[in-house]
Design a protein around this motif. Structure first.
Motif, PDB file in Angstrom:
ATOM      1  N   ILE A 196      31.625  15.580 -58.729  1.00  0.00           N
ATOM      2  CA  ILE A 196      32.336  14.341 -59.057  1.00  0.00           C
ATOM      3  C   ILE A 196      32.260  13.322 -57.921  1.00  0.00           C
ATOM      4  O   ILE A 196      31.827  12.175 -58.139  1.00  0.00           O
ATOM      5  N   PRO A 197      32.624  13.666 -56.682  1.00  0.00           N
ATOM      6  CA  PRO A 197      32.513  12.641 -55.611  1.00  0.00           C
ATOM      7  C   PRO A 197      31.078  12.230 -55.344  1.00  0.00           C
ATOM      8  O   PRO A 197      30.822  11.068 -54.994  1.00  0.00           O
ATOM      9  N   PHE A 198      30.124  13.171 -55.511  1.00  0.00           N
ATOM     10  CA  PHE A 198      28.729  12.793 -55.295  1.00  0.00           C
ATOM     11  C   PHE A 198      28.296  11.756 -56.327  1.00  0.00           C
ATOM     12  O   PHE A 198      27.651  10.748 -55.977  1.00  0.00           O
ATOM     13  N   CYS A 199      28.630  11.982 -57.605  1.00  0.00           N
ATOM     14  CA  CYS A 199      28.266  11.020 -58.655  1.00  0.00           C
ATOM     15  C   CYS A 199      28.941   9.682 -58.433  1.00  0.00           C
ATOM     16  O   CYS A 199      28.325   8.624 -58.622  1.00  0.00           O
ATOM     17  N   LEU A 200      30.216   9.704 -58.024  1.00  0.00           N
ATOM     18  CA  LEU A 200      30.927   8.451 -57.771  1.00  0.00           C
ATOM     19  C   LEU A 200      30.312   7.710 -56.593  1.00  0.00           C
ATOM     20  O   LEU A 200      30.163   6.483 -56.626  1.00  0.00           O
ATOM     21  N   PHE A 201      29.939   8.458 -55.547  1.00  0.00           N
ATOM     22  CA  PHE A 201      29.301   7.826 -54.384  1.00  0.00           C
ATOM     23  C   PHE A 201      27.983   7.174 -54.775  1.00  0.00           C
ATOM     24  O   PHE A 201      27.701   6.034 -54.397  1.00  0.00           O
ATOM     25  N   MET A 202      27.148   7.883 -55.550  1.00  0.00           N
ATOM     26  CA  MET A 202      25.869   7.338 -55.959  1.00  0.00           C
ATOM     27  C   MET A 202      26.061   6.131 -56.873  1.00  0.00           C
ATOM     28  O   MET A 202      25.298   5.156 -56.800  1.00  0.00           O
ATOM     29  N   GLY A 203      27.078   6.175 -57.741  1.00  0.00           N
ATOM     30  CA  GLY A 203      27.347   5.041 -58.616  1.00  0.00           C
ATOM     31  C   GLY A 203      27.758   3.810 -57.829  1.00  0.00           C
ATOM     32  O   GLY A 203      27.285   2.691 -58.096  1.00  0.00           O
ATOM     33  N   VAL A 204      28.638   4.002 -56.838  1.00  0.00           N
ATOM     34  CA  VAL A 204      29.070   2.881 -56.003  1.00  0.00           C
ATOM     35  C   VAL A 204      27.893   2.339 -55.196  1.00  0.00           C
ATOM     36  O   VAL A 204      27.746   1.119 -55.016  1.00  0.00           O
ATOM     37  N   GLY A 252      21.967  -0.188 -64.352  1.00  0.00           N
ATOM     38  CA  GLY A 252      21.906   0.917 -65.302  1.00  0.00           C
ATOM     39  C   GLY A 252      22.166   2.254 -64.633  1.00  0.00           C
ATOM     40  O   GLY A 252      22.882   3.112 -65.190  1.00  0.00           O
ATOM     41  N   TYR A 253      21.614   2.447 -63.437  1.00  0.00           N
ATOM     42  CA  TYR A 253      21.852   3.687 -62.703  1.00  0.00           C
ATOM     43  C   TYR A 253      23.331   3.835 -62.339  1.00  0.00           C
ATOM     44  O   TYR A 253      23.866   4.956 -62.293  1.00  0.00           O
ATOM     45  N   THR A 254      23.992   2.702 -62.066  1.00  0.00           N
ATOM     46  CA  THR A 254      25.425   2.747 -61.778  1.00  0.00           C
ATOM     47  C   THR A 254      26.184   3.371 -62.942  1.00  0.00           C
ATOM     48  O   THR A 254      27.002   4.278 -62.758  1.00  0.00           O
ATOM     49  N   GLY A 255      25.906   2.880 -64.148  1.00  0.00           N
ATOM     50  CA  GLY A 255      26.567   3.430 -65.326  1.00  0.00           C
ATOM     51  C   GLY A 255      26.231   4.896 -65.543  1.00  0.00           C
ATOM     52  O   GLY A 255      27.098   5.690 -65.942  1.00  0.00           O
ATOM     53  N   GLU A 256      24.985   5.280 -65.265  1.00  0.00           N
ATOM     54  CA  GLU A 256      24.582   6.673 -65.460  1.00  0.00           C
ATOM     55  C   GLU A 256      25.338   7.610 -64.519  1.00  0.00           C
ATOM     56  O   GLU A 256      25.818   8.664 -64.939  1.00  0.00           O
ATOM     57  N   TRP A 257      25.452   7.215 -63.247  1.00  0.00           N
ATOM     58  CA  TRP A 257      26.151   8.086 -62.290  1.00  0.00           C
ATOM     59  C   TRP A 257      27.627   8.221 -62.646  1.00  0.00           C
ATOM     60  O   TRP A 257      28.198   9.321 -62.546  1.00  0.00           O
ATOM     61  N   PHE A 258      28.268   7.136 -63.061  1.00  0.00           N
ATOM     62  CA  PHE A 258      29.663   7.227 -63.477  1.00  0.00           C
ATOM     63  C   PHE A 258      29.799   8.082 -64.740  1.00  0.00           C
ATOM     64  O   PHE A 258      30.774   8.828 -64.899  1.00  0.00           O
ATOM     65  N   ALA A 259      28.815   7.978 -65.624  1.00  0.00           N
ATOM     66  CA  ALA A 259      28.840   8.811 -66.835  1.00  0.00           C
ATOM     67  C   ALA A 259      28.681  10.286 -66.480  1.00  0.00           C
ATOM     68  O   ALA A 259      29.323  11.156 -67.093  1.00  0.00           O
ATOM     69  N   PHE A 260      27.836  10.590 -65.495  1.00  0.00           N
ATOM     70  CA  PHE A 260      27.676  11.977 -65.059  1.00  0.00           C
ATOM     71  C   PHE A 260      28.992  12.537 -64.527  1.00  0.00           C
ATOM     72  O   PHE A 260      29.342  13.693 -64.787  1.00  0.00           O
TER      73      PHE A 260
END
Length: 255
Positions: A21-29, A213-221
């Protein structure tokens, strides 16, 4: 009822989710920051382009090499016009036509490609003026295969170019070619001035929207990881409840 959370299997699931979860949020940000940087760069490029219209023209040699700061600046150069080419497949105001590119032979012994304007399909390009001339136009970096509007495929007729660059002209003229070109703000009759393009890396291109688009994908993950954890937790909790009631969750009767 929730003793299953202390099993090795669930320890592994919990650790994975807590890390994912924090990894996906970090990548999204991070991807969102990349998109915002491109938006800021595009806005700054627009502001610079607006300010350059009020700047006095400078000699060509003072503005080379072309970079984000000098791209779009008004440059002056003198010389004699020589060979002329058409650059087909260029759009302007929703219409397709050709750039009229004329080579300016400067006193420095080098050739400067000058786009004198845009020509509708089927129209004849006006001849360049004879004798010594001084041109003033917006400085542009040499194009490449990835530039917008470029026709990189071969097989063009004689007198036509697909890319405005020193590399595409080096075998066509005996003199050295500047690694730059200018587009005139005042075109002769029959031609339409070609506006200067934004410097490379400053436009809202496909890469910018890929970042979004990648931002949305990481938050979706991240959301998917939470959803799957709750789904597994609920299924395990229901199985524990059935076992506490003396039911075998694996048996057909329990289903």
């Amino acid at each position: 009822m929730y003793r299953f959370l202390t099993t090795p299997r669930w320890w592994g699931i919990n650790v994975f989710v807590l890390l994912a979860i924090p990894f996906c949020l970090f990548m999204g940000v991070w991807q969102l920051g990349r998109f915002e940087d491109r938006v800021d760069s595009h806005r700054e490029a627009g502001q610079r382009a607006a300010s350059r219209t009020a700047e006095a023209a400078a000699p060509l040699a003072e503005l080379l090499p072309v970079d984000k700061e000098t791209s779009g600046r008004q440059a002056t150069a003198g010389g004699r016009y020589g060979r002329q080419f058409l650059v087909p497949g260029r759009e302007l105001d929703g219409r397709t036509g050709s750039y009229v590119l004329t080579l300016l032979h400067t006193p420095e012994g080098k050739v400067l490609p000058v786009v004198r304007g845009w020509l509708p399909e089927g129209a004849a390009a006006p001849a360049p003026p004879p004798g010594e001339v001084t041109v003033t136009g917006a400085l542009q970096a040499s194009e490449h295969a990835g530039s917008g509007g470029v026709r990189a495929a071969g097989g063009l007729p004689e007198g036509q170019l697909g890319i405005i660059s020193a590399a595409s002209l080096v075998n066509m003229v005996p003199d050295d070619v500047y690694d730059a070109w200018v587009t005139l703000g005042d075109s002769p009759a029959g031609l339409t001035p070609v506006p200067a393009a934004a410097a490379a890396g400053t436009g809202l291109d496909l890469k910018a929207f890929q970042n979004l688009g990648y931002t949305g994908e990481w938050f979706a993950f991240a959301g998917f990881a939470v959803f799957m954890w709750f789904r597994l937790f609920r299924r395990e909790a229901e199985a524990e409840r059935d076992r506490a009631l003396g039911l075998d969750p694996e048996s057909p009767a329990a289903g």
